[in-house]
Enzyme design. Sequence first.
Site, PDB file in Angstrom:
ATOM      1  N   ASP A   1     -22.496  19.216  48.259  1.00 27.19           N
ATOM      2  CA  ASP A   1     -23.674  19.021  49.105  1.00 27.19           C
ATOM      3  C   ASP A   1     -23.319  18.598  50.525  1.00 27.19           C
ATOM      4  O   ASP A   1     -24.208  18.469  51.368  1.00 27.19           O
ATOM      5  CB  ASP A   1     -24.643  18.016  48.471  1.00 27.19           C
ATOM      6  CG  ASP A   1     -23.997  16.684  48.159  1.00 27.19           C
ATOM      7  OD1 ASP A   1     -22.764  16.637  47.972  1.00 27.19           O
ATOM      8  OD2 ASP A   1     -24.721  15.671  48.093  1.00 27.19           O
ATOM      9  N   HIS A   2     -22.041  18.419  50.806  1.00 27.49           N
ATOM     10  CA  HIS A   2     -21.614  18.068  52.160  1.00 27.49           C
ATOM     11  C   HIS A   2     -20.809  19.178  52.832  1.00 27.49           C
ATOM     12  O   HIS A   2     -20.488  19.069  54.018  1.00 27.49           O
ATOM     13  CB  HIS A   2     -20.802  16.769  52.133  1.00 27.49           C
ATOM     14  CG  HIS A   2     -21.619  15.592  51.732  1.00 27.49           C
ATOM     15  ND1 HIS A   2     -22.155  14.704  52.633  1.00 27.49           N
ATOM     16  CD2 HIS A   2     -22.035  15.175  50.508  1.00 27.49           C
ATOM     17  CE1 HIS A   2     -22.851  13.781  51.990  1.00 27.49           C
ATOM     18  NE2 HIS A   2     -22.792  14.051  50.696  1.00 27.49           N
TER      19      HIS A   2
ATOM     20  N   HIS B   1     -16.687  13.601  52.948  1.00 31.18           N
ATOM     21  CA  HIS B   1     -15.920  13.971  51.764  1.00 31.18           C
ATOM     22  C   HIS B   1     -16.280  15.415  51.452  1.00 31.18           C
ATOM     23  O   HIS B   1     -17.068  16.034  52.168  1.00 31.18           O
ATOM     24  CB  HIS B   1     -16.207  13.022  50.590  1.00 31.18           C
ATOM     25  CG  HIS B   1     -17.628  13.030  50.123  1.00 31.18           C
ATOM     26  ND1 HIS B   1     -18.677  12.684  50.944  1.00 31.18           N
ATOM     27  CD2 HIS B   1     -18.190  13.356  48.921  1.00 31.18           C
ATOM     28  CE1 HIS B   1     -19.813  12.783  50.275  1.00 31.18           C
ATOM     29  NE2 HIS B   1     -19.549  13.198  49.057  1.00 31.18           N
TER      30      HIS B   1
ATOM     31  N   HIS C   1     -16.113   6.171  46.997  1.00 34.44           N
ATOM     32  CA  HIS C   1     -17.054   7.090  46.352  1.00 34.44           C
ATOM     33  C   HIS C   1     -16.363   7.746  45.159  1.00 34.44           C
ATOM     34  O   HIS C   1     -16.364   8.964  45.011  1.00 34.44           O
ATOM     35  CB  HIS C   1     -17.548   8.133  47.358  1.00 34.44           C
ATOM     36  CG  HIS C   1     -18.653   9.003  46.843  1.00 34.44           C
ATOM     37  ND1 HIS C   1     -19.783   8.499  46.234  1.00 34.44           N
ATOM     38  CD2 HIS C   1     -18.806  10.364  46.842  1.00 34.44           C
ATOM     39  CE1 HIS C   1     -20.576   9.503  45.886  1.00 34.44           C
ATOM     40  NE2 HIS C   1     -20.008  10.642  46.236  1.00 34.44           N
TER      41      HIS C   1
ATOM     42  N   ASP D   1     -22.781   8.314  50.849  1.00 39.04           N
ATOM     43  CA  ASP D   1     -22.105   8.450  49.561  1.00 39.04           C
ATOM     44  C   ASP D   1     -21.023   7.390  49.386  1.00 39.04           C
ATOM     45  O   ASP D   1     -19.831   7.686  49.397  1.00 39.04           O
ATOM     46  CB  ASP D   1     -21.508   9.850  49.420  1.00 39.04           C
ATOM     47  CG  ASP D   1     -22.574  10.931  49.334  1.00 39.04           C
ATOM     48  OD1 ASP D   1     -23.492  10.900  50.164  1.00 39.04           O
ATOM     49  OD2 ASP D   1     -22.488  11.789  48.445  1.00 39.04           O
TER      50      ASP D   1
END
EC number: 3.1.26.11
Length: 331
Positions: free
Chosen positions: A60-61, A56, A162, A235
């Site tokens: 932070d990804h 996603h 999520h 997540d």
Amino acid sequence: MLSAAVLGQPTRDNALWVTADSGKGQTRLLLDCGGHTLDTLPLHEVQATDHLLFSHLHMDHIAGFDDFFRVNFDRQSRENHLWGPPGAARILAHRLQGYWWNHAPQLRATWRIHEVDDAAVHTWRFELHEAFEIAHDEGRTPRTGPLIETPHLRVDAVPLQHQGPCLGYVLREPGRVNVDPAGLTRLDLTPGPWLAALKAGAEEVEIAGERRPAAPLRAELLREEAGDSLAYLTDFLLDEAELARLAPLLAGVRTLYLEAQYAPADADLAARNHHTTTEQGATLAARAGAQELVLLHLSRRYREADWREMLRAAQAIFPAARFAESWLRGT
């Protein structure tokens, strides 16, 4: 074989680097690209990445994407593919466009962004010589097979919850056909080119100048072995309904790489934020019949002493659970 490495540090951004090596070629995948996750990956490996797949697009990804893009933006030696859930093309297009492309007319790289939903893959093409300003719609392709298939690997997506679209990824090697050495001894046969013909499905093979039917030899000598496999899920909500849905989809996967965002005592907080606890991840691994569970993506709310307790809780349910290499001192 599949080799995988968790990138990034505990309680920081993480990603997963995977290489599928058949002995005749390789496919390299990067799953997510958080901040500083590429710091320990050699430059030549980053430049050899075949596909970057996002679970996603939370910060932070994706925070490390600029590092990836900087060394690959004009790559023409191989195709450039980015994958993600619905909405990925809009977000990633801004990342592609977010530079001063005054030299763009002299550059020729092509990038494709693939959005994956339950029914289809929607692909857009972006051209560097256009400064990535035009999203060329290449249409929707029904999901009747894997997202990615190479001679070394196939990749499928698993929808996750999520508080918005999120994807897990399942990677499987093709099965292998091996020769049984004991069978060769039993039949007093010497290995030779005829074994390749036997594996290829020939009706007859020539051994020491003699033509012999292949079917009985195949039954005596060839053994099918499943290829390696792994899944990456991060997540996501993991309540009882999701456990029941996901376990069959992950059946037979050898290694699960799962987030370990929350301690078991914080299960209510995990559910509220659509994350998992270490116990829930271990339960999924057990129900799916995995051989190994690697926990990642730890919350900053916990200290190292807490990590050990979180791991012990997972191991009480699934003994083959562990953290990424060297995350715990003394391991």
